[in-house]
Design a protein around this motif. Structure first.
Motif, PDB file in Angstrom:
ATOM      1  N   PRO A 163       1.195   2.829   0.255  1.00 31.71           N
ATOM      2  CA  PRO A 163       1.304   1.369   0.137  1.00 31.71           C
ATOM      3  C   PRO A 163       2.507   0.819   0.910  1.00 31.71           C
ATOM      4  O   PRO A 163       3.584   1.411   0.908  1.00 31.71           O
ATOM      5  CB  PRO A 163       1.487   1.161  -1.369  1.00 31.71           C
ATOM      6  CG  PRO A 163       2.191   2.399  -1.830  1.00 31.71           C
ATOM      7  CD  PRO A 163       1.747   3.519  -0.912  1.00 31.71           C
ATOM      8  N   THR A 164       2.301  -0.311   1.562  1.00 26.76           N
ATOM      9  CA  THR A 164       3.382  -1.023   2.249  1.00 26.76           C
ATOM     10  C   THR A 164       3.347  -2.470   1.796  1.00 26.76           C
ATOM     11  O   THR A 164       2.354  -3.168   1.999  1.00 26.76           O
ATOM     12  CB  THR A 164       3.203  -0.964   3.778  1.00 26.76           C
ATOM     13  OG1 THR A 164       3.190   0.394   4.205  1.00 26.76           O
ATOM     14  CG2 THR A 164       4.352  -1.693   4.470  1.00 26.76           C
ATOM     15  N   GLU A 165       4.425  -2.928   1.169  1.00 30.38           N
ATOM     16  CA  GLU A 165       4.473  -4.304   0.663  1.00 30.38           C
ATOM     17  C   GLU A 165       5.122  -5.232   1.673  1.00 30.38           C
ATOM     18  O   GLU A 165       6.141  -4.915   2.282  1.00 30.38           O
ATOM     19  CB  GLU A 165       5.245  -4.361  -0.662  1.00 30.38           C
ATOM     20  CG  GLU A 165       4.562  -3.580  -1.774  1.00 30.38           C
ATOM     21  CD  GLU A 165       4.773  -4.200  -3.139  1.00 30.38           C
ATOM     22  OE1 GLU A 165       5.026  -5.421  -3.211  1.00 30.38           O
ATOM     23  OE2 GLU A 165       4.652  -3.465  -4.122  1.00 30.38           O
ATOM     24  N   GLY A 166       4.498  -6.397   1.844  1.00 32.97           N
ATOM     25  CA  GLY A 166       5.056  -7.443   2.679  1.00 32.97           C
ATOM     26  C   GLY A 166       5.123  -8.732   1.890  1.00 32.97           C
ATOM     27  O   GLY A 166       5.094  -8.726   0.652  1.00 32.97           O
ATOM     28  N   LYS A 167       5.219  -9.857   2.589  1.00 29.07           N
ATOM     29  CA  LYS A 167       5.274 -11.151   1.933  1.00 29.07           C
ATOM     30  C   LYS A 167       3.868 -11.544   1.484  1.00 29.07           C
ATOM     31  O   LYS A 167       3.000 -11.820   2.306  1.00 29.07           O
ATOM     32  CB  LYS A 167       5.840 -12.202   2.890  1.00 29.07           C
ATOM     33  CG  LYS A 167       7.298 -11.980   3.264  1.00 29.07           C
ATOM     34  CD  LYS A 167       7.780 -13.042   4.231  1.00 29.07           C
ATOM     35  CE  LYS A 167       9.240 -12.854   4.592  1.00 29.07           C
ATOM     36  NZ  LYS A 167       9.703 -13.846   5.596  1.00 29.07           N
ATOM     37  N   ALA A 168       3.645 -11.529   0.175  1.00 25.67           N
ATOM     38  CA  ALA A 168       2.351 -11.897  -0.414  1.00 25.67           C
ATOM     39  C   ALA A 168       1.224 -10.990   0.046  1.00 25.67           C
ATOM     40  O   ALA A 168       0.071 -11.406   0.168  1.00 25.67           O
ATOM     41  CB  ALA A 168       2.014 -13.356  -0.113  1.00 25.67           C
ATOM     42  N   VAL A 169       1.524  -9.728   0.282  1.00 26.66           N
ATOM     43  CA  VAL A 169       0.498  -8.782   0.716  1.00 26.66           C
ATOM     44  C   VAL A 169       0.918  -7.364   0.355  1.00 26.66           C
ATOM     45  O   VAL A 169       2.108  -7.030   0.363  1.00 26.66           O
ATOM     46  CB  VAL A 169       0.254  -8.893   2.240  1.00 26.66           C
ATOM     47  CG1 VAL A 169       1.522  -8.590   3.024  1.00 26.66           C
ATOM     48  CG2 VAL A 169      -0.878  -7.984   2.687  1.00 26.66           C
ATOM     49  N   ILE A 170      -0.054  -6.541   0.028  1.00 23.66           N
ATOM     50  CA  ILE A 170       0.143  -5.097  -0.060  1.00 23.66           C
ATOM     51  C   ILE A 170      -0.872  -4.454   0.869  1.00 23.66           C
ATOM     52  O   ILE A 170      -2.077  -4.705   0.769  1.00 23.66           O
ATOM     53  CB  ILE A 170      -0.035  -4.555  -1.488  1.00 23.66           C
ATOM     54  CG1 ILE A 170       1.031  -5.109  -2.423  1.00 23.66           C
ATOM     55  CG2 ILE A 170       0.033  -3.025  -1.486  1.00 23.66           C
ATOM     56  CD1 ILE A 170       0.926  -4.584  -3.848  1.00 23.66           C
ATOM     57  N   ASP A 171      -0.374  -3.637   1.778  1.00 22.73           N
ATOM     58  CA  ASP A 171      -1.225  -2.927   2.722  1.00 22.73           C
ATOM     59  C   ASP A 171      -1.358  -1.492   2.227  1.00 22.73           C
ATOM     60  O   ASP A 171      -0.361  -0.790   2.035  1.00 22.73           O
ATOM     61  CB  ASP A 171      -0.590  -2.956   4.112  1.00 22.73           C
ATOM     62  CG  ASP A 171      -1.591  -2.729   5.217  1.00 22.73           C
ATOM     63  OD1 ASP A 171      -2.317  -1.729   5.144  1.00 22.73           O
ATOM     64  OD2 ASP A 171      -1.658  -3.556   6.141  1.00 22.73           O
ATOM     65  N   LEU A 172      -2.581  -1.044   2.010  1.00 27.16           N
ATOM     66  CA  LEU A 172      -2.846   0.303   1.529  1.00 27.16           C
ATOM     67  C   LEU A 172      -3.534   1.097   2.636  1.00 27.16           C
ATOM     68  O   LEU A 172      -4.622   0.742   3.087  1.00 27.16           O
ATOM     69  CB  LEU A 172      -3.736   0.273   0.283  1.00 27.16           C
ATOM     70  CG  LEU A 172      -3.198  -0.545  -0.896  1.00 27.16           C
ATOM     71  CD1 LEU A 172      -4.200  -0.563  -2.035  1.00 27.16           C
ATOM     72  CD2 LEU A 172      -1.879   0.008  -1.379  1.00 27.16           C
ATOM     73  N   ALA A 173      -2.893   2.169   3.076  1.00 30.00           N
ATOM     74  CA  ALA A 173      -3.438   3.003   4.149  1.00 30.00           C
ATOM     75  C   ALA A 173      -3.686   4.413   3.628  1.00 30.00           C
ATOM     76  O   ALA A 173      -3.007   4.870   2.700  1.00 30.00           O
ATOM     77  CB  ALA A 173      -2.485   3.044   5.338  1.00 30.00           C
ATOM     78  N   VAL A 174      -4.632   5.098   4.251  1.00 28.42           N
ATOM     79  CA  VAL A 174      -4.951   6.462   3.829  1.00 28.42           C
ATOM     80  C   VAL A 174      -4.225   7.486   4.696  1.00 28.42           C
ATOM     81  O   VAL A 174      -4.566   8.665   4.706  1.00 28.42           O
ATOM     82  CB  VAL A 174      -6.470   6.709   3.838  1.00 28.42           C
ATOM     83  CG1 VAL A 174      -7.155   5.799   2.841  1.00 28.42           C
ATOM     84  CG2 VAL A 174      -7.066   6.520   5.238  1.00 28.42           C
ATOM     85  N   LEU A 175      -3.226   7.040   5.414  1.00 23.81           N
ATOM     86  CA  LEU A 175      -2.311   7.914   6.132  1.00 23.81           C
ATOM     87  C   LEU A 175      -0.950   7.229   6.157  1.00 23.81           C
ATOM     88  O   LEU A 175      -0.848   6.042   5.907  1.00 23.81           O
ATOM     89  CB  LEU A 175      -2.816   8.214   7.554  1.00 23.81           C
ATOM     90  CG  LEU A 175      -3.337   7.054   8.402  1.00 23.81           C
ATOM     91  CD1 LEU A 175      -2.202   6.226   8.959  1.00 23.81           C
ATOM     92  CD2 LEU A 175      -4.196   7.591   9.532  1.00 23.81           C
ATOM     93  N   GLN A 176       0.080   7.993   6.430  1.00 27.00           N
ATOM     94  CA  GLN A 176       1.431   7.434   6.383  1.00 27.00           C
ATOM     95  C   GLN A 176       1.719   6.683   7.677  1.00 27.00           C
ATOM     96  O   GLN A 176       1.653   7.258   8.766  1.00 27.00           O
ATOM     97  CB  GLN A 176       2.483   8.515   6.172  1.00 27.00           C
ATOM     98  CG  GLN A 176       3.885   7.944   6.004  1.00 27.00           C
ATOM     99  CD  GLN A 176       4.933   9.012   5.729  1.00 27.00           C
ATOM    100  OE1 GLN A 176       4.715  10.178   6.045  1.00 27.00           O
ATOM    101  NE2 GLN A 176       6.051   8.611   5.166  1.00 27.00           N
ATOM    102  N   VAL A 177       2.014   5.409   7.536  1.00 22.42           N
ATOM    103  CA  VAL A 177       2.339   4.582   8.689  1.00 22.42           C
ATOM    104  C   VAL A 177       3.530   3.700   8.348  1.00 22.42           C
ATOM    105  O   VAL A 177       3.784   3.394   7.193  1.00 22.42           O
ATOM    106  CB  VAL A 177       1.145   3.693   9.108  1.00 22.42           C
ATOM    107  CG1 VAL A 177      -0.005   4.519   9.613  1.00 22.42           C
ATOM    108  CG2 VAL A 177       0.699   2.783   7.967  1.00 22.42           C
ATOM    109  N   SER A 178       4.260   3.289   9.360  1.00 22.33           N
ATOM    110  CA  SER A 178       5.291   2.263   9.214  1.00 22.33           C
ATOM    111  C   SER A 178       5.648   1.763  10.604  1.00 22.33           C
ATOM    112  O   SER A 178       5.468   2.465  11.601  1.00 22.33           O
ATOM    113  CB  SER A 178       6.548   2.794   8.513  1.00 22.33           C
ATOM    114  OG  SER A 178       7.357   3.538   9.401  1.00 22.33           O
ATOM    115  N   LYS A 179       6.146   0.543  10.655  1.00 25.96           N
ATOM    116  CA  LYS A 179       6.569   0.012  11.940  1.00 25.96           C
ATOM    117  C   LYS A 179       7.737   0.814  12.504  1.00 25.96           C
ATOM    118  O   LYS A 179       7.852   0.985  13.719  1.00 25.96           O
ATOM    119  CB  LYS A 179       6.960  -1.462  11.786  1.00 25.96           C
ATOM    120  CG  LYS A 179       5.794  -2.379  11.461  1.00 25.96           C
ATOM    121  CD  LYS A 179       6.251  -3.826  11.345  1.00 25.96           C
ATOM    122  CE  LYS A 179       5.105  -4.747  10.981  1.00 25.96           C
ATOM    123  NZ  LYS A 179       5.538  -6.159  10.848  1.00 25.96           N
ATOM    124  N   GLY A 180       8.596   1.307  11.597  1.00 24.74           N
ATOM    125  CA  GLY A 180       9.729   2.106  12.058  1.00 24.74           C
ATOM    126  C   GLY A 180       9.290   3.380  12.752  1.00 24.74           C
ATOM    127  O   GLY A 180       9.820   3.747  13.812  1.00 24.74           O
TER     128      GLY A 180
END
Length: 256
Positions: A163-180
């Motif tokens: 899970p990746t939380e943003g402003k008024a959103v949760i993004d759920l991915a089935v692999l590990q991702v991040s902008k970093g």
């Protein structure tokens, strides 16, 4: 050191990585209506044509959606889904290579989220190659809080879901991702001597915390941040990008 001094120090080959929503484009109620400010679009295109400079949009949006709303094309490059999708000219994204187990988990996740948000006014699902995002920007506060709490307590806890939380959103991915992770990969692949990154969301902190000496990070808008510099809004960022483009195109820069 001022932002102007930091920009002047960006010599050599440069990766300009930019968030889209809230950075180049103002936040709007309907995500598909988002467009970059004209001044920002002009500055991005100027930077992309500057010697020794590569511009990459790095967004939580799906890659096709990002291309459509941004209006950019080569030489501006794109990374979508928080680093799950890489556009032409960049390394292949892991989301293009989901194995059978990950694909099955994505299908299970999608069904669970459809059930979870059914009947919740203002809540929307965004389907991506590597997962699903739950948007509550257009929901009443009590509805948004209820839905996000249910996501956090439910699908976000599943093994294999990132899970990746943003402003008024949760993004759920089935692999590990991040902008970093994505910006680190881009730095290495492109052989960049330095990175300029700008973004407004909490998901952008994964980039700001990874920046190195000689890099420049700019937080757009309010809120705590690891970025060294701050501007008020997308219009202010557009002016920063225009200044950077003028410096990169001017005499004495790489390839000039």
């Amino acid at each position: 050191m001022s932002l102007e001094e930091a920009l002047a120090g960006l010599t050599g080959t440069l990766l300009v990585a930019l968030d889209f929503d809230g950075a180049l484009a103002p936040i709007v109620p309907v995500p598909s209506d988002a467009r970059p400010l004209p001044e920002a679009a002009a500055a991005v295109r100027a930077l992309a044509s500057a010697p020794g400079t590569t511009v990459v949009l790095v967004s939580g949006r799906g890659l096709a959606d990002l291309a459509e709303v941004s209006g950019f094309a080569e030489p501006v490059r794109m990374v979508g889904s928080h680093g799950g999708e890489y556009g032409p000219g960049l390394a292949s994204g892991a989301a293009d290579l989901l194995d059978d187990e990950q694909q099955a988990l994505k299908e299970k996740l999608t069904l669970a989220l459809v059930d979870l948000v059914e009947g919740e006014p203002g809540v929307a699902l965004e389907h991506k190659p590597a997962g699903v995002a739950v948007h509550v920007r257009n929901a009443a506060p009590e509805v948004g809080a209820r839905v996000l709490d249910a996501v956090r307590a439910g699908p976000a806890t599943w093994e294999g879901v990132d899970p990746t939380e943003g402003k008024a959103v949760i993004d759920l991915a089935v692999l590990q991702v991040s902008k970093g992770i994505a910006v680190d990969a881009l730095r290495e692949r492109l052989g960049a001597d330095a990175v300029f990154f700008a973004g407004d969301d909490v998901t952008d902190e994964s980039v700001f915390t990874r920046l190195r000496e000689g890099d420049v990070g700019v937080k757009v808008g309010d809120g705590p941040t690891a970025a060294a510099f701050h501007v008020a809004d997308p219009a202010a960022l557009a002016r920063v990008l225009a200044s950077l483009a003028a410096a990169r195109i001017g005499p004495g820069r790489p390839g000039s």
